[in-house]
Design a protein around this motif. Structure first.
Motif, PDB file in Angstrom:
ATOM      1  N   VAL A  72      12.092  12.370  -1.207  1.00 42.44           N
ATOM      2  CA  VAL A  72      11.854  10.955  -0.960  1.00 42.44           C
ATOM      3  C   VAL A  72      10.470  10.547  -1.461  1.00 42.44           C
ATOM      4  N   ALA A  73       9.471  11.404  -1.229  1.00 44.73           N
ATOM      5  CA  ALA A  73       8.113  11.098  -1.674  1.00 44.73           C
ATOM      6  C   ALA A  73       8.045  10.986  -3.200  1.00 44.73           C
ATOM      7  N   ASP A  74       8.727  11.893  -3.902  1.00 44.62           N
ATOM      8  CA  ASP A  74       8.733  11.859  -5.363  1.00 44.62           C
ATOM      9  C   ASP A  74       9.447  10.602  -5.859  1.00 44.62           C
ATOM     10  N   LEU A  75      10.563  10.249  -5.228  1.00 44.96           N
ATOM     11  CA  LEU A  75      11.292   9.051  -5.619  1.00 44.96           C
ATOM     12  C   LEU A  75      10.476   7.791  -5.361  1.00 44.96           C
ATOM     13  N   LEU A  92       0.833  -1.212   0.000  1.00 42.08           N
ATOM     14  CA  LEU A  92       0.000   0.000   0.000  1.00 42.08           C
ATOM     15  C   LEU A  92       0.862   1.254   0.000  1.00 42.08           C
ATOM     16  N   GLN A  93       1.991   1.188   0.702  1.00 39.90           N
ATOM     17  CA  GLN A  93       2.905   2.333   0.703  1.00 39.90           C
ATOM     18  C   GLN A  93       3.519   2.569  -0.676  1.00 39.90           C
ATOM     19  N   ARG A  94       3.663   1.489  -1.457  1.00 37.05           N
ATOM     20  CA  ARG A  94       4.200   1.630  -2.815  1.00 37.05           C
ATOM     21  C   ARG A  94       3.138   2.120  -3.789  1.00 37.05           C
ATOM     22  N   TRP A  95       1.907   1.639  -3.626  1.00 38.57           N
ATOM     23  CA  TRP A  95       0.873   1.885  -4.626  1.00 38.57           C
ATOM     24  C   TRP A  95       0.154   3.214  -4.447  1.00 38.57           C
ATOM     25  N   ARG A  96      -0.106   3.606  -3.217  1.00 36.55           N
ATOM     26  CA  ARG A  96      -0.929   4.796  -2.984  1.00 36.55           C
ATOM     27  C   ARG A  96      -0.344   6.084  -3.560  1.00 36.55           C
ATOM     28  N   PRO A  97       0.988   6.281  -3.505  1.00 34.52           N
ATOM     29  CA  PRO A  97       1.527   7.509  -4.119  1.00 34.52           C
ATOM     30  C   PRO A  97       1.274   7.609  -5.623  1.00 34.52           C
ATOM     31  N   ARG A  98       0.960   6.499  -6.262  1.00 33.46           N
ATOM     32  CA  ARG A  98       0.732   6.499  -7.711  1.00 33.46           C
ATOM     33  C   ARG A  98      -0.741   6.596  -8.088  1.00 33.46           C
ATOM     34  N   LEU A  99      -1.616   6.698  -7.098  1.00 33.22           N
ATOM     35  CA  LEU A  99      -3.049   6.788  -7.392  1.00 33.22           C
ATOM     36  C   LEU A  99      -3.345   8.105  -8.103  1.00 33.22           C
ATOM     37  N   GLU A 107      19.886  20.316  -0.336  1.00 35.26           N
ATOM     38  CA  GLU A 107      18.850  20.972   0.469  1.00 35.26           C
ATOM     39  C   GLU A 107      17.450  20.686  -0.078  1.00 35.26           C
ATOM     40  N   ALA A 108      17.311  20.630  -1.404  1.00 35.83           N
ATOM     41  CA  ALA A 108      15.989  20.441  -2.018  1.00 35.83           C
ATOM     42  C   ALA A 108      15.649  18.972  -2.263  1.00 35.83           C
ATOM     43  N   GLY A 109      16.583  18.050  -2.010  1.00 33.92           N
ATOM     44  CA  GLY A 109      16.313  16.644  -2.268  1.00 33.92           C
ATOM     45  C   GLY A 109      17.565  15.897  -2.673  1.00 33.92           C
ATOM     46  N   TRP A 110      17.357  14.737  -3.281  1.00 35.65           N
ATOM     47  CA  TRP A 110      18.469  13.864  -3.658  1.00 35.65           C
ATOM     48  C   TRP A 110      18.735  13.924  -5.165  1.00 35.65           C
ATOM     49  N   VAL A 111      20.021  13.822  -5.521  1.00 33.73           N
ATOM     50  CA  VAL A 111      20.417  13.811  -6.936  1.00 33.73           C
ATOM     51  C   VAL A 111      21.352  12.632  -7.180  1.00 33.73           C
ATOM     52  N   ARG A 112      21.411  12.241  -8.425  1.00 36.34           N
ATOM     53  CA  ARG A 112      22.317  11.169  -8.842  1.00 36.34           C
ATOM     54  C   ARG A 112      23.697  11.768  -9.086  1.00 36.34           C
ATOM     55  N   ARG A 113      24.721  11.095  -8.605  1.00 34.73           N
ATOM     56  CA  ARG A 113      26.094  11.536  -8.858  1.00 34.73           C
ATOM     57  C   ARG A 113      26.623  10.764 -10.053  1.00 34.73           C
ATOM     58  N   LEU A 114      26.890  11.471 -11.136  1.00 37.69           N
ATOM     59  CA  LEU A 114      27.317  10.829 -12.389  1.00 37.69           C
ATOM     60  C   LEU A 114      28.801  10.492 -12.359  1.00 37.69           C
ATOM     61  N   GLY A 160       8.090   3.220  -7.402  1.00 35.48           N
ATOM     62  CA  GLY A 160       7.100   2.231  -6.993  1.00 35.48           C
ATOM     63  C   GLY A 160       7.493   1.529  -5.713  1.00 35.48           C
ATOM     64  N   LEU A 161       8.102   2.278  -4.774  1.00 36.54           N
ATOM     65  CA  LEU A 161       8.534   1.730  -3.500  1.00 36.54           C
ATOM     66  C   LEU A 161       7.938   2.540  -2.360  1.00 36.54           C
ATOM     67  N   SER A 162       7.987   1.989  -1.160  1.00 35.34           N
ATOM     68  CA  SER A 162       7.560   2.752   0.009  1.00 35.34           C
ATOM     69  C   SER A 162       8.623   3.794   0.354  1.00 35.34           C
ATOM     70  N   SER A 163       8.223   4.822   1.097  1.00 36.84           N
ATOM     71  CA  SER A 163       9.183   5.863   1.493  1.00 36.84           C
ATOM     72  C   SER A 163      10.301   5.267   2.340  1.00 36.84           C
ATOM     73  N   ALA A 164       9.956   4.312   3.204  1.00 41.49           N
ATOM     74  CA  ALA A 164      10.981   3.687   4.041  1.00 41.49           C
ATOM     75  C   ALA A 164      11.994   2.935   3.187  1.00 41.49           C
ATOM     76  N   ALA A 165      11.510   2.224   2.178  1.00 44.24           N
ATOM     77  CA  ALA A 165      12.421   1.484   1.297  1.00 44.24           C
ATOM     78  C   ALA A 165      13.317   2.440   0.519  1.00 44.24           C
ATOM     79  N   VAL A 166      12.761   3.570   0.100  1.00 46.50           N
ATOM     80  CA  VAL A 166      13.555   4.566  -0.636  1.00 46.50           C
ATOM     81  C   VAL A 166      14.653   5.126   0.248  1.00 46.50           C
TER      82      VAL A 166
END
Length: 440
Positions: A402-405, A122-129, A433-440, A410-416
């Motif tokens: 974290v919520a956007d990720l 439910l934690q994975r699916w609800r953010p995509r509703l 400060e604004a969130g997480w980024v990928r380090r290339l 398709g994961l729960s916030s805890a899993a992210v």
């Protein structure tokens, strides 16, 4: 009357646009189930066993209602157990990360485990509703003459049911119906993207020779071996089916747009993801299980030691499908994976179309394969599946919360958060400060 908060007539119109010949006899209740299946194809990531168990036990419509109305895991768990009961043909309650894992039969002691799995689901699916996204995907599918196939339809590839709770919840496809019917007599030809001239020649000869023997060719439309297998099948006036890791409205790779357009004209392009869905590394790995399951046998034509095509071979072996591998020069690193399959994992050495065709008549040897995925990470320690999905969801420029990720992966916030911790230690992700980024 309304269905999932939408007018029943509106739902019927949206569903009718993607059902084609399968729509005959669809009543309002069936329309609701079709709409729910379409929604679930975007809510759950491919291969989500908890979603598969829930939908298989109570139906897509009830399962979607449970998510929409925020039913508790305890209530949903009780419904699943009641629906399964001792009814023959219903799946056991299992919690496996992949179709190859050993299932554990349900008993009274699994109640807490079931509810925990449902809670995480439910934690994975609800953010995509998002009903608007479902509507857009159905409208786009209708514009692209894409149809939605359910497991109850005559054209459904029944071999996919061997995936049990990890089977696709629905299939989106474009092409001719005969191509789907031909999957019962098909062979998957897979291999390296960075194929050599030797590998492409073998792919061409194998595909054309198998078509001449009446087989359909299945592959993943990637560059290299996959593309050559599809082209040779088309050139021989054969049937070929391509399974994609994203929506069938956006062909990937883009360089194969014309090839996939030709496949649609005489074969089929299939995905378990709705129109508009983007391919990711995780989805490619899950797509491979469909290639292996839908085919009567799998042949690896050319593959490096850690080639992604070995993932397909692993799924084929776990499902008990015949597995073949073509040898190459012992000095060629692009054939090392094939030699590994033959030496260590009981793959049958095949050198021509006749020997490949013989695989279908042979009794398969079920040997679990567990290959590290070359796409999962470049570090010495392979990334977990959660880390792969979160890394896919990260951007190199735009910080994401974290919520956007969680919604994207398709994961729960805890899993992210757990996956981000590992990626941070590995130097692959960085918190700003604004969130997480990928380090290339």
């Amino acid at each position: 009357m309304t269905l999932f908060g939408l007018d029943e007539t509106r739902v019927g119109e949206l569903v009718a646009g993607v059902r084609g010949a399968q729509a005959q006899g669809d009543d309002p209740a069936t329309a609701g189930e079709v709409f729910a299946r379409a929604a679930w194809s975007g809510l759950a990531e491919p291969g989500d066993g908890t979603a598969g168990l829930l939908v298989a036990s109570v139906g897509a419509s009830v399962a979607l209602t449970a998510v929409l109305e925020s039913w508790s895991p305890v209530r949903i768990g009780a419904l699943v157990r009641d629906a399964l009961g001792d009814e023959p043909g219903k799946p056991d309650i299992v919690f496996a990360a992949s179709p190859s894992a050993d299932p554990t039969e349900a008993d009274a002691d699994t109640s807490a485990e079931l509810e925990q799995a449902l809670d995480l689901g439910l934690q994975r699916w609800r953010p995509r509703l998002n009903s608007n996204e479902v509507i857009r995907s159905l409208q786009q599918a209708a514009r692209m003459q894409t149809q939605l196939l359910l497991a109850t339809d005559a054209l459904w590839p029944s071999a996919l049911d061997d995936l049990e709770q990890h089977a696709p919840l629905a299939l989106w496809w474009r092409g001719v119906p005969g191509a789907l019917a031909a999957l019962t007599n098909s062979i998957a030809l897979v291999g390296a993207r960075a194929a050599t001239g030797y590998g492409e020649h073998i792919a061409m000869e194998a595909s054309a020779g198998l078509v001449d023997r009446g087989f359909a060719i299945v592959s993943g439309a990637a560059y290299g071996i996959d593309g050559m297998a599809h082209r040779a099948a088309l050139a021989s006036d054969g049937i070929t089916v391509a399974f994609l890791a994203g929506g069938v409205d956006r062909f990937y790779p883009s360089g194969h747009d014309s090839l996939l357009t030709r496949i649609v004209a005489t074969g089929a392009v299939v995905s378990e993801l709705p129109c508009g869905a983007a391919p990711t590394k995780w989805r490619f790995l899950q797509r491979n299980r469909l290639i292996a399951a839908a085919s009567a046998a799998t042949v690896v034509l050319e593959a490096g030691w850690r080639s992604g095509s070995l993932n397909t071979a692993g799924h084929a072996s776990a499902l008990g499908r015949p597995l073949g591998a073509v040898p190459g020069p012992i000095t060629s690193p692009t054939s090392a994976g094939c030699h590994r399959l033959i030496r260590e994992f009981a793959a049958v050495c095949v050198t021509n179309p006749t020997e490949m065709a013989e695989l279908v008549g042979e009794r398969s040897i079920q040997v679990p394969l567990d290959f590290p995925d070359s796409d999962a990470g470049s570090g010495p320690i392979p990334r977990t599946s959660d880390q792969v999905r979160v890394f896919d969801a990260l951007s190199g420029r735009s910080p994401r919360t974290v919520a956007d990720l969680a919604r994207r992966a398709g994961l729960s916030s805890a899993a992210v958060r757990g996956a981000l911790g590992g990626l941070d230690l590995d130097g692959a992700a960085q918190e700003r400060e604004a969130g997480w980024v990928r380090r290339l």
